[in-house]
Structure formats: C-alpha cells, structure tokens
Design a protein around this motif. Structure first.
Motif, short mmCIF file in Angstrom:
data_model
loop_
_atom_site.label_atom_id
_atom_site.label_comp_id
_atom_site.label_asym_id
_atom_site.label_seq_id
_atom_site.Cartn_x
_atom_site.Cartn_y
_atom_site.Cartn_z
N LEU A 134 -3.26 -7.44 -3.33
CA LEU A 134 -3.82 -7.37 -2.11
C LEU A 134 -3.27 -5.85 -1.55
O LEU A 134 -4.88 -5.02 -0.89
CB LEU A 134 -3.18 -8.20 -0.54
CG LEU A 134 -3.38 -9.23 -0.66
CD1 LEU A 134 -3.08 -10.56 0.25
CD2 LEU A 134 -5.13 -9.63 -1.36
N HIS A 135 -1.58 -5.26 -1.53
CA HIS A 135 -2.10 -3.67 -0.88
C HIS A 135 -3.00 -3.23 -2.02
O HIS A 135 -3.83 -1.84 -1.41
CB HIS A 135 -0.84 -3.09 -1.46
CG HIS A 135 0.58 -3.90 -0.40
ND1 HIS A 135 1.72 -3.93 -0.60
CD2 HIS A 135 -0.16 -4.47 0.45
CE1 HIS A 135 2.44 -4.27 0.00
NE2 HIS A 135 1.54 -4.60 1.48
N ALA A 138 -6.84 -3.70 -0.45
CA ALA A 138 -7.13 -2.70 0.58
C ALA A 138 -6.72 -1.07 -0.03
O ALA A 138 -7.83 0.15 0.72
CB ALA A 138 -5.67 -3.26 1.15
N ASN A 139 -6.14 -0.52 -0.86
CA ASN A 139 -6.41 1.08 -0.88
C ASN A 139 -6.94 1.89 -1.15
O ASN A 139 -7.21 3.01 -1.09
CB ASN A 139 -4.51 1.28 -1.04
CG ASN A 139 -3.41 1.30 -0.08
OD1 ASN A 139 -2.96 1.77 0.91
ND2 ASN A 139 -2.69 0.20 -0.09
N GLY A 141 -10.01 0.40 -2.04
CA GLY A 141 -11.31 -0.37 -1.38
C GLY A 141 -12.21 -0.12 -2.20
O GLY A 141 -13.08 0.09 -1.37
N SER A 150 -13.19 -9.96 -3.29
CA SER A 150 -13.47 -10.43 -1.92
C SER A 150 -13.34 -11.99 -1.46
O SER A 150 -13.03 -12.19 -0.94
CB SER A 150 -14.82 -9.65 -1.19
OG SER A 150 -15.32 -10.42 -1.35
N LYS A 169 -1.67 -10.20 5.09
CA LYS A 169 -2.05 -9.38 4.16
C LYS A 169 -3.69 -9.36 3.91
O LYS A 169 -4.10 -8.31 3.75
CB LYS A 169 -1.03 -8.88 2.91
CG LYS A 169 0.35 -8.36 3.58
CD LYS A 169 1.01 -8.39 2.03
CE LYS A 169 2.57 -7.90 2.84
NZ LYS A 169 2.61 -6.69 3.08
N THR A 173 -6.75 -6.97 4.23
CA THR A 173 -7.17 -6.56 3.96
C THR A 173 -8.99 -6.89 3.15
O THR A 173 -10.04 -6.20 2.89
CB THR A 173 -7.20 -7.20 2.47
OG1 THR A 173 -6.08 -7.17 1.52
CG2 THR A 173 -7.55 -6.37 0.64
N ARG A 176 -9.92 -4.38 5.82
CA ARG A 176 -10.37 -2.78 5.06
C ARG A 176 -11.84 -3.03 4.38
O ARG A 176 -12.22 -2.04 4.53
CB ARG A 176 -9.12 -3.00 4.41
CG ARG A 176 -9.20 -1.69 3.28
CD ARG A 176 -9.59 -0.31 3.99
NE ARG A 176 -9.26 0.82 2.90
CZ ARG A 176 -9.49 1.88 3.24
NH1 ARG A 176 -10.26 2.53 4.15
NH2 ARG A 176 -9.32 3.00 2.31
N LEU A 177 -11.81 -4.54 3.58
CA LEU A 177 -13.19 -4.44 2.80
C LEU A 177 -14.86 -4.37 3.53
O LEU A 177 -15.88 -3.64 3.20
CB LEU A 177 -13.09 -5.52 1.72
CG LEU A 177 -11.83 -5.28 1.01
CD1 LEU A 177 -12.49 -6.63 0.03
CD2 LEU A 177 -12.23 -4.65 -0.02
#
Length: 948
Positions: A134-135, A138-139, A141, A150, A169, A173, A176-177
């Motif tokens: 997930l990190h 999100a980072n 993206g 997704s 998280k 995430t 962010r997307l």
C-alpha cells in the motif's frame, strides 16, 4: 537497518568522514563501481561468484538508496530492487519497496515489472506485506498502477478480515489514487460500501474513510448522500453520548480530527429537510458551543476545542444563517478576532467572512468594523489576508466609502503578495456599491495611480466601458483624468485610460480654462516616451481623433505621425502610416469624420473583474461551499453551480435525460403524453422512471403480493428473505400518518452498519422522516422497530422507497416500496342518496371524472365476489354508502382527502360489476382531476389483481 549490515555501516561512516566533497565523490564512485561489478557478475551465468544471496543484494541496494538520498544520480540497482520485492524475508522486501518508491518515477518502465509482485503482497494474509504494498502504491501513484491495483486496494479496505491499520492505509491509498487519477476510481459504484465503513468501531478507520469520502462526495454528491445520516449519527455518539475510547480523546476533546471532518462533510450538502436529523444536529452544535464557552488554561485543549468550534459555527451558518445558534456564534467570533492567539484571530476572521457571505443582515458584523480594519495591519500576513476577505464580504452601500477608503490607504503599504487581489476587490466594491459615478471615477483613478503594476487590464477596461456608457459622466471623467496625468509620475494604466477618455471626450472640456487642446496634447504626449509600444499605439489612435476635432493642433499631430512612420515596431509603423494618410486629406473630405466618429455605447455585459478574482483564488482540493463577497454573490454562485451540475437536458427536480441523437429526441418529445403501451397494460407504480435517480426496488411474486395487500390493510409483512424480514403497521389521521417498520434479523450473526433511508420522488407532495436516527446494529434473531412520520402535502402518485443496507459478511442492500398511497389520507364520509347524487352532478364529467372498464372473474360459485370488492374499497379509506344505488351489486363510496397544502379534496366512487358480461366499470369523480385519476388507478389495479 545499518546495524545489521556492516558493509553499509562502514560505507556511511566513510561518507561522513570525508572532509571535502571531492573525497566524498571519490568514495561514492568507488562503491558504485564495485556494486556494478557485483551486479554484472550476478547477471553473468559464467561468473564464478555469480550467485549473490538476498543479504548481499539487500546491502548493495541499501547503499544505492543512501547514495540517492545524498543527491547523487544512480543508474544501477533497479532490477535488483524489483527482485527484492519478491523475497519472502521482510528486511529484503522492505529495502526493495523503499528502492522502488525512491528510485522509480511514475512513468518508469520498471514499474510494470512490480505490479504483479505488489498484487501478490496485497492478496497475502500478511498485514506487513499488505502495508508495504500500500505504501508503494500511494507513493508512486502511477496511472497504470492505479488502473491495475485500485480494485485490490478497495478489497483490502472492505474485507472483514483486514486489520484496522491495513484498512486505514488502504483508505488513504485510495484517497491518493483518486486525487491523482479520479477517472480510474469507480466512486459512485463503491459509494454504499465505503459509507458503511463510517460505522466501524475503530475511530482511526472512521477518520481515514471519512477523509476518503470527503474527496469522493465533493464530486458525487448524490451517490454519497447516505453519508449525511452517518455523519450526524457519529457526531451525536461522539459529542452527546461520549461513545469513544480514551485513546481518541485529545486533551479531553473526543477525536477532534474526526469531528472537524464530519462537520465539514455535512456542509457539502444542502440542509436536510428531515426534522429528526435537524434536531439531532442542533443538539450537537449547541453542545459544542457550550463546551467552548469558557476557555481552558491548557493550550492544547483550547486548540482542539477551537478547531471543532469554528467548523461547528461554519456548519450552523450553512444550515440557517438566521438561527439563534448563529447569533451565539457571532458573539463568540467577536471575542475571537481580538484574541492574542494568531491562529484564533485567523479562524475568527475567516468564519466571520463565512457569516458575512450568508447572513441576511450585516449589522452584527458592522459593530466590530473597527477591529476588523485594524486587523489589516496585523503582524501575520495570513491574518491580514483574512481581514481583507472579511471587509470585502461585509461591504454594502452604507459602509462602502469607509471600507474602500481604508483599503486604498492600506494598499500603499500592503504586501506585494496582497496587492493584486486588493486591487480587484477594491475595483469590484467601487463599481458595485458606488453611490455616485463621480465617486466611482475618483476612486478608480486613485486606485490605478496607487497600485501601478498591480492593476490588470480588466480594471481599466471596465472604467472605459462605464464612462462610455454613461453620458453624464464623460465630461467629469475627462477633467479628472487630465488632472491625474499632470502629476510627475503616472503609471501606464492611467495613461491608457487618459488616452482613451481624452480622445473620445476631450472636446467636451476643450473650451474650459486649463484644458485647451494644446494643453491636453502636451500633457498626454509627455508621457508617451515612457510607455511600451501597445500604449503608444493607443495614443496614436487618440491623436487621429484629435485631428478631427482639434484642427488647431493638426500640424503637431501630423508631425508625430510622420516620425512614427519610420519606427521599427510593425504595429506602430502601420498605424502611423494609415493615420498620416488620413490626416493629410483635404479638410472637406468626409472620410476622416466617418472614421473618427465617437464610440457607441458598449453592449451590457457582466464585469470581468469577479471572474478574474475567482480565477486568481482558484480551487483547492477541499472545495469551499461558499465564496467571499456577500450573500447575493453566493446565491448567484449557487444558481450557476446548480445549472452546471444539471447541465443541458436536466431540470431542477433531479430528473435527467439521456442526451443522444437530436432528431430522435425531437421525435420522442413530440410523442410526449401518448400511451405507447399495449392495450390492457396499465401504468404500475413500481416502475420508477429510469430518468429519476431512485433505488431499484426488489421484485418477486411474494413481494408484489404482500405490497398489494398492504395498500388496503394496515399491517403485514412487506419483505422477507433468508437474512431479514421487514413488516409494517400503520395508522393515519387527517393529512398525517405513522408507520411502524419492523426489521427482523433472522440469522445468528449481527447485521452491522445497518442503514435505513427513505427516497421520496416528490418531496413537495409527500414528506417521510424517521422519528429518530435508525440504529446501526441489528443483533442476531431479534426485531427492531423504527417509526416513520409521513405528511401528505398535495396529491401524489409514486410510492416512497425504503432502502436498508447492512454488512453480513458482504455488503447487501434491499430497496422496497412502502405502501403509502394517496388513499391512506382519505377519511370516509357518510352521505344520503340525495346528497351523493347532487355532489356527483356538481363535480361533473371529465377531466374531474376518471373511468375504466375492465374484465373480472367470478368466484367458485359463479357469483360476483362482492365481499372482496368491499374490502378493497373500504381498505382505501372510502366510506361505502348503503341504499344509494338501486342495484344491490353496485358499490357507492365517498371520502375526503386531507392535505396540508391543498386542503381538503372531495372524492366519490361508483363500482358497477356485471356478472353476465364479466366486466366491471369503475368511475371516480373528485374536485381534483389528479386525485380522481390516482384513486382510479389504485383501486382498478387491486380489483384486476383479484380477478386474475
């Protein structure tokens, strides 16, 4: 990390020990060369040491990451990082993910290689792997990653087996997307399932999901409308019932972050018409304000309490700007704008600007006008900006000269970051609230002189437009602009205004002392040498106008045209040549007069200044529900946004039409009103118009049978499946009614995140609200009761729809029609034979008569089922009258429909069954043709069903 890898520890120590940059670069280059050699040997199948283990790969990639963090470019290790992600060891996987997120940009070709590995980690029943994946999503993206993963992130969020920190998280995430690639996320499709998580027991999950829903709801208001009830319910549980764990109490304030988000979310929607929700929300807001009445000595407690309070005040203003709550808020805000705390002053001014944007009266704010003006000189620029916004919003015809004067005085010493915005706001206020045109001209010219480079073209364009369209102003404007041009230093924008106005209207003042043609020419031309080419072009146009009206200075003007014929600028040269040719024509030539005629008035148009101001301010990720500029401007913005939301082919009733082939639409519109159904097919209330945004109702033989029975009875089962049973019991008195809805959980596990909502197609005709917010949990094998209050305002034809949704393993939703028909609000009336037929004749035939003939079947003995007919008619609340019709088989009934808006509506009915023909004629007459048609439709359908 470095402690477990001695090579990395030594490498970091060597870098830190390097005294000069050259030594640092030398050490890094040496290490990078060694890493390339190792990786190259690993890739070579013939190398003796070609089998690097996971530890070595991890160590070398960690060195690459450290080098990258120091700011050096790296071109090695990408493939090794991808391979580390697939490792089963956490330490190696962690380094791999760290390298991917740092070394690879979102368009990197290497990302395609890691998508499958990330999906595998998302699918694992290992929360650590889930979180690392997930990190990374999100980072990085990237669009490709969002499209591919997704759905997997969403599955992790809604899975009942996911740990709470994985859900948090996953929600962030998705947020962010969505912010990066909004089209990839099927927001409307996921709405009900995401909103159900707002009932999660862990407040951390609720905070993260609410952040996600805030972003999604801004763009999909209708799809996420159910979150309104959830937000009110959660606020009530937090603020009133104190339902939260000690972990989420921040200095004795229950989860202030969640409260702020929920209060903000409610502002995205129009105030609810549900009296229960309004009452609960009022209690919550009142409690928040009472809790903040006395400040605490603890700074952190005050900060948290103020954050919640200001958002609560904003919501109170949004709900009703004239409510007592807002009156209380105004008193609190007056205290806050004088606070010693900068943050409190800032929030106080911002919230007061919101009040000014919605309030019917600005008098409570004008009491503090002096304090607000002093805030323009606050030491903090953000406070100064909020003070400017507030003054702009609270300006009206009474205080406009004072506020504009203060803003002009402050403009000379204001920060450069504020000046352009100030110029636009001063220009808008001056035009909007000008008591006289002379004050307008004086103020705008003073503004242009003071602001200089910060004056946009829109400002002087607007001055020119207003002067041109106002004949009484032209002479005065020419004199004032001439006086301004006399000053030693004049900004170019003022020269443009002067050039235009003196060129058009200089002749109006030419005979006055001090304003002769020669003096006008000398003053204006003396400024031209400091102007750019575009301004000089405008001045040349002024000069050719003067050639026509001031023949005494014609030689000087022709001389200027002659000089400009040889300049390098093409525009200037072309104008000079054309004007020189015009000016050199004989005096009796009419061409010059025709060319230099006075400019006609501009067509009416909306000022471009407000548009420029809105473009300058722009939009943020969290969209404002109001704008600076007073109530009138906010109402106009709301109307425009409503039109934009509905778009072409839409109406304010919420009915949308599918846009397609224009010719086909024209053909279909010409057929509007025709019954295109097959003979014998009647309209059915269960068929909801597909153009109306309404839930899809459950269908089935049993559902239809139960529903039809409840149309003419007071209680019974409405819906049932293996998990849930829904029953109703009703009573009606006049135009009011009450339904007890019984919800039964038939299974051995609780139904969580239980939500009940009512959809009314025509809220102006019928209102339906729950007596209290429905509970969000239905315990195993028990029954819950919810009271629904209904009110008939006018005649209506569609049934309200009850939607219940819940979690039982997966998210499930059921929508069913409620048996609330217009006949429920009819009260039977006893009439004699003479009275009945007299009223029957008075009402007359169509359109206040509705009639239908339809086939019937006989009972088992071959006779008419008169008992059944009586049940249906009396069940629809009509009084069956005896000894009125001479035929004993005929039924005659009467009643009065009670409505709160249209009052009482009379209704008479005759049912004439014929045993020999096996037909039945039903006739309904009413003082309202809509009521006659609806009563006929309801009773005919029930009799048809009985006969079939």
């Amino acid at each position: 990390m470095a402690a477990n890898m001695r090579g990395l520890t030594q490498f970091i120590a060597d870098i830190r020990g390097a005294r000069v940059r050259e030594l640092e670069e030398k050490r890094i280059n040496k290490e990078m060369a060694n890493i390339r050699k190792k990786f190259k040997a690993w890739c070579s199948c013939h190398a003796a040491d070609g089998n690097l283990d996971g530890y070595q790969k991890k160590k070398y990639v960690a060195k690459i990451i450290f080098t990258y963090i120091l700011g050096y470019k790296v071109d090695v290790g990408h493939m090794e990082a991808v391979n580390l992600i697939s490792s089963s060891k956490y330490s190696e996987k962690q380094i791999g993910y760290l390298a991917v997120t740092l070394l690879m940009h979102e368009n990197s070709d290497f990302l395609r290689l890691v998508v499958n590995s990330i999906r595998k980690d998302l699918d694992e029943n290992n929360e650590v792997s889930n979180c690392l994946a997930l990190h990374a999503i999100a980072n990085v993206g990237s669009s490709e990653m969002a499209e591919a993963l997704s759905e997997d992130v969403h599955r992790l969020l809604i899975s009942p087996t996911s740990q709470t920190f994985v859900k948090k998280k996953a929600a962030l995430t998705l947020l962010r997307l969505y912010r990066k690639h909004p089209t990839v996320i099927p927001a409307a499709e996921w709405a009900l399932r995401l909103v159900s998580i707002m009932d999660d027991q862990d407040l951390g999950v609720v905070i993260c999901v609410t952040s996600l829903i805030m972003a999604l709801a801004q763009d999909h208001l209708d799809a996420y409308a159910v979150c309104y009830t959830k937000a009110v319910d959660r606020l009530h549980r937090l603020v009133i019932e104190g339902e939260y764990s000690a972990t989420y109490a921040y200095y004795k304030v229950p989860s202030p972050w969640l409260q702020v988000k929920l209060l903000r979310l409610l502002q995205y929607y129009s105030p609810s018409e549900d009296a229960t929700l309004r009452s609960v929300l009022h209690e919550v807001l009142q409690t928040i304000m009472n809790n903040s009445a006395e400040p605490s000595r603890n700074v952190q407690h005050n900060n948290a309490q103020h954050a919640v309070l200001f958002e609560a005040i904003s919501l109170a203003i949004h709900l009703d700007a004239s409510s007592p709550l807002v009156g209380t808020s105004a008193v609190l805000l007056a205290r806050f704008i004088s606070s010693k705390e900068t943050n409190v002053r800032y929030l106080g001014l911002d919230t007061m600007a919101h009040l000014a944007a919605r309030a019917d009266s600005l008098e409570p704010l004008k009491k503090h006008q002096g304090t607000i003006i002093l805030s323009l000189r606050d030491k903090d620029i953000s406070v100064r900006r909020r003070a400017l916004d507030l003054l702009y919003s609270m300006c009206d015809t009474d205080n406009s000269e004072l506020i504009v004067g203060e803003l002009l005085r402050y403009l000379k010493v204001a920060d450069y970051a504020l000046r352009e915005e100030m110029v636009l706001k001063i220009a808008i206020l001056t035009e909007k609230y000008a008591n006289s045109y002379k004050w307008y001209v004086d103020t705008i010219l003073q503004l242009i002189s003071a602001a200089g480079d910060h004056v946009g073209d829109e400002v002087w364009y607007r001055v020119v437009q207003i002067v041109t369209n106002t004949e009484d102003l032209q002479e005065y404007a020419a004199k004032v602009v001439f006086e301004h041009l006399k000053s030693p230093s004049t900004h170019e924008s003022l020269v443009k205004v002067g050039g235009y106005i003196l060129g058009e209207y200089g002749h109006l003042i030419a005979n006055d002392a001090g304003y002769s043609p020669l003096e006008q020419f000398q003053v204006l031309h003396s400024k031209s040498q400091f102007c750019v080419a575009s301004t000089r072009s405008l001045l040349l146009s002024t000069y050719i106008k003067w050639v026509n009206v001031f023949p005494e200075i014609k030689p000087q003007l022709i001389n200027i045209f002659e000089r400009y014929r040889h300049v390098l600028d093409a525009e200037l040269q072309q104008r000079a040549c054309e004007f020189y040719s015009l000016a050199s024509r004989p005096d009796d030539d009419e061409v010059l007069q025709n060319v230099c005629e006075e400019m006609p008035p501009f067509p009416p148009r909306v000022s471009a200044l407000i548009g420029r101001l809105n473009r300058k301010l722009g939009d943020t990720e969290d969209k404002r529900t109001w704008i600076h500029g007073g109530k009138e401007m906010n109402l106009e913005r709301h109307a425009n946004s409503r039109k934009a939301t509905l778009g072409p082919g839409s109406s304010a009733t919420g009915t949308t039409t599918v846009t397609g082939n224009t010719d086909a639409q024209d053909v279909m519109s010409s057929l509007a009103g025709l019954n295109l159904s097959s003979p014998g097919e009647q309209s059915d209330p269960s068929r909801v118009d597909s153009s109306v945004v309404a839930p899809r109702v459950a269908v089935g033989p049993s559902v239809e049978k139960w529903f039809n029975k409840l149309i003419y009875s007071t209680d019974g089962v409405l819906y049932e499946d293996v998990q849930i049973q829904i029953g109703v019991k009703s009573r009606y008195q006049g135009h009011l009614g009450q339904l007890a809805i019984y919800l039964g959980n038939k299974i051995s596990v609780p139904l969580t995140s239980f939500t009940s909502t009512i959809h009314v197609n025509d809220s102006e005709a019928l209102s339906a609200t729950f007596a209290k917010i429905p509970p969000n949990l239905l315990v195993p094998r028990t029954q819950s009761q919810q009271l629904l209050h209904v009110e008939c305002k006018k005649a209506f034809s569609s049934f309200p729809i009850l939607t219940v949704s819940f979690l039982a393993g997966a998210h499930q939703s059921v929508s069913i029609r409620l048996p609330i028909s217009v006949t429920k609000f009819i009260e039977g009336v006893k009439l004699g034979q003479a009275d009945f037929f007299e009223r029957w004749k008075v009402i007359g035939g169509p359109p206040r008569e509705a009639q239908a003939v339809f086939p019937i079947t006989l009972d088992g003995t071959g006779q008419l089922d008169l008992v059944r007919y009586r049940q249906v008619v009396s069940g629809n609340h009509l009084e069956i009258l005896g000894d009125v019709d001479p035929n004993p088989n005929n039924l005659v009934a009467a009643g009065v429909l009670h409505t709160s808006v249209d009052g009482k509506v009379g209704c008479l009915l005759r049912l004439e069954p014929n045993r020999e023909a096996k037909l039945c004629r039903l006739t309904v007459r009413s003082t309202s043709e809509d009521v006659a048609a609806e009563v006929l439709r309801l009773i005919e359908k029930l009799l048809r069903l009985d006969s079939s």
